[in-house]
Design a protein around this motif. Structure first.
Motif, PDB file in Angstrom:
ATOM      1  N   MET A   1       0.827  -1.211   0.000  1.00 16.02           N
ATOM      2  CA  MET A   1       0.000   0.000   0.000  1.00 16.02           C
ATOM      3  C   MET A   1       0.854   1.252   0.000  1.00 16.02           C
ATOM      4  N   GLY A   2       1.788   1.319  -0.946  1.00 20.05           N
ATOM      5  CA  GLY A   2       2.683   2.471  -1.044  1.00 20.05           C
ATOM      6  C   GLY A   2       1.942   3.774  -1.255  1.00 20.05           C
ATOM      7  N   TRP A   3       0.779   3.720  -1.863  1.00 18.32           N
ATOM      8  CA  TRP A   3       0.022   4.939  -2.200  1.00 18.32           C
ATOM      9  C   TRP A   3      -0.389   5.743  -0.969  1.00 18.32           C
ATOM     10  N   THR A   4      -0.491   5.081   0.182  1.00 17.26           N
ATOM     11  CA  THR A   4      -0.996   5.770   1.377  1.00 17.26           C
ATOM     12  C   THR A   4      -0.018   6.830   1.901  1.00 17.26           C
ATOM     13  N   GLU A   5       1.236   6.760   1.408  1.00 23.23           N
ATOM     14  CA  GLU A   5       2.190   7.799   1.822  1.00 23.23           C
ATOM     15  C   GLU A   5       1.814   9.156   1.225  1.00 23.23           C
ATOM     16  N   GLN A   6       1.203   9.098   0.056  1.00 21.55           N
ATOM     17  CA  GLN A   6       0.897  10.330  -0.675  1.00 21.55           C
ATOM     18  C   GLN A   6      -0.599  10.643  -0.718  1.00 21.55           C
ATOM     19  N   TYR A   7      -1.418   9.598  -0.608  1.00 19.28           N
ATOM     20  CA  TYR A   7      -2.868   9.776  -0.774  1.00 19.28           C
ATOM     21  C   TYR A   7      -3.641   9.195   0.400  1.00 19.28           C
ATOM     22  N   LYS A   8      -4.896   9.666   0.547  1.00 16.65           N
ATOM     23  CA  LYS A   8      -5.792   9.075   1.552  1.00 16.65           C
ATOM     24  C   LYS A   8      -6.974   8.375   0.878  1.00 16.65           C
ATOM     25  N   LYS A   9      -7.065   8.516  -0.444  1.00 13.47           N
ATOM     26  CA  LYS A   9      -8.187   7.891  -1.148  1.00 13.47           C
ATOM     27  C   LYS A   9      -7.696   7.174  -2.401  1.00 13.47           C
ATOM     28  N   ALA A  10      -8.294   5.992  -2.645  1.00 14.62           N
ATOM     29  CA  ALA A  10      -7.941   5.230  -3.850  1.00 14.62           C
ATOM     30  C   ALA A  10      -9.199   4.674  -4.504  1.00 14.62           C
ATOM     31  N   VAL A  11      -9.169   4.607  -5.834  1.00 11.97           N
ATOM     32  CA  VAL A  11     -10.263   4.011  -6.601  1.00 11.97           C
ATOM     33  C   VAL A  11      -9.723   2.820  -7.361  1.00 11.97           C
ATOM     34  N   THR A  12     -10.478   1.714  -7.347  1.00 11.25           N
ATOM     35  CA  THR A  12     -10.069   0.551  -8.119  1.00 11.25           C
ATOM     36  C   THR A  12     -11.293  -0.198  -8.629  1.00 11.25           C
ATOM     37  N   PHE A  13     -11.115  -0.907  -9.736  1.00 10.26           N
ATOM     38  CA  PHE A  13     -12.209  -1.652 -10.373  1.00 10.26           C
ATOM     39  C   PHE A  13     -11.836  -3.129 -10.511  1.00 10.26           C
ATOM     40  N   SER A  14     -12.864  -3.984 -10.541  1.00 11.29           N
ATOM     41  CA  SER A  14     -12.649  -5.422 -10.674  1.00 11.29           C
ATOM     42  C   SER A  14     -13.683  -6.009 -11.621  1.00 11.29           C
ATOM     43  N   TYR A  15     -13.211  -6.573 -12.748  1.00  6.04           N
ATOM     44  CA  TYR A  15     -14.132  -7.113 -13.757  1.00  6.04           C
ATOM     45  C   TYR A  15     -13.795  -8.553 -14.118  1.00  6.04           C
ATOM     46  N   ASP A  16     -14.826  -9.369 -14.225  1.00  5.73           N
ATOM     47  CA  ASP A  16     -14.649 -10.819 -14.295  1.00  5.73           C
ATOM     48  C   ASP A  16     -14.907 -11.433 -15.672  1.00  5.73           C
ATOM     49  N   ASP A  17     -14.325 -12.596 -15.872  1.00  5.38           N
ATOM     50  CA  ASP A  17     -14.669 -13.573 -16.920  1.00  5.38           C
ATOM     51  C   ASP A  17     -13.966 -13.409 -18.269  1.00  5.38           C
ATOM     52  N   GLY A  18     -13.296 -12.276 -18.523  1.00  9.36           N
ATOM     53  CA  GLY A  18     -12.553 -12.147 -19.779  1.00  9.36           C
ATOM     54  C   GLY A  18     -13.427 -12.222 -21.015  1.00  9.36           C
ATOM     55  N   VAL A  19     -14.413 -11.339 -21.093  1.00  7.30           N
ATOM     56  CA  VAL A  19     -15.380 -11.371 -22.197  1.00  7.30           C
ATOM     57  C   VAL A  19     -15.082 -10.286 -23.239  1.00  7.30           C
TER      58      VAL A  19
END
Ligand code: ZN
Length: 226
Positions: free
Chosen positions: A1-19
């Protein structure tokens, strides 16, 4: 979680099945500078893995043809052939995880460290087995409408699905936050759902809203969670 040194908020996405719809989704993510994790079943392809969702045909990709397309995003395990892991014997379980991880490494040149449970099903026994395969986090489908860090990364709960009616309220709340502790907005889904529900505008609008903020870290699941 290196990002927490510079940021307090993170956005991430998760998509399934390889369509096939991943291609359109990737174009949108790339245009807005969003980072995502794609959970792929390397044992399935365009010839043996198609079905119909809300009247639209869903085809899996021949992954070897799309290595470059997924570049810049994370590829994670979703098992080889998408079984319900609660219903398979030990030998099948081992093959489903190990062979998917090996094929991902062979195709994409990097050993996967994450996973999403097919059908969202798991047990304590399954969780206990995953670290032996190098899996450090695994996503469930139990959304919690929350942004707080979580202790059990092997039963990780997303903030919400992209079709959740609270999606834009959550986005507003997240954007307005000025937290003291790190917060993660984690959105998941299947790209084919945008075709079936004819609501591609939804992800376009969400990315537009979330993009370009200097107080937000945009990272893959591994970059954000580990
Ligand atoms: Zn799936």
């Amino acid at each position: 979680m290196g990002w927490t040194e510079q940021y307090k908020k993170a956005v991430t996405f998760s998509y399934d099945d390889g369509v096939a719809q991943d291609l359109r989704l990737l174009e949108i993510f790339n245009r807005y500078g969003m980072k995502a994790t794609f959970n792929l079943n390397t044992g399935l392809n365009a010839e043996n893995g198609s079905w119909v969702y809300m009247g639209k045909e869903v085809k899996r990709l021949n992954l070897a043809e799309h290595i470059k397309t997924y570049e810049g995003h994370e590829i994670a395990v979703h098992t080889r052939t998408h079984p319900n892991l609660l219903e398979v014997d030990d030998v099948t379980f081992d093959r489903e995880i190990r062979e998917d991880a090996e094929e991902i490494e062979r195709l994409f040149g990097r050993k996967p460290v994450g996973m999403a449970y097919p059908y969202g099903t798991y047990s304590d026994e399954i969780i206990a087995k995953l670290p032996a395969y190098g899996i450090q986090y695994s996503r469930s489908v139990w959304q919690n409408h929350d942004f707080a860090l979580q202790d059990n990364l092997l039963a990780f709960r997303p903030t919400c699905h992209h079709d959740d009616e609270a999606l834009f309220d959550l986005a507003e709340r997240f954007l307005a936050m000025e937290p003291d502790t790190p917060q993660i907005f984690y959105i998941w889904g299947h790209a084919y759902e945008f075709d079936g529900k004819e609501n591609w505008d939804r992800i376009e609008k969400l990315c537009q809203k979330l993009a370009g903020r200097n107080d937000i870290f945009y990272g893959t699941n591994a970059e954000v969670l580990l």
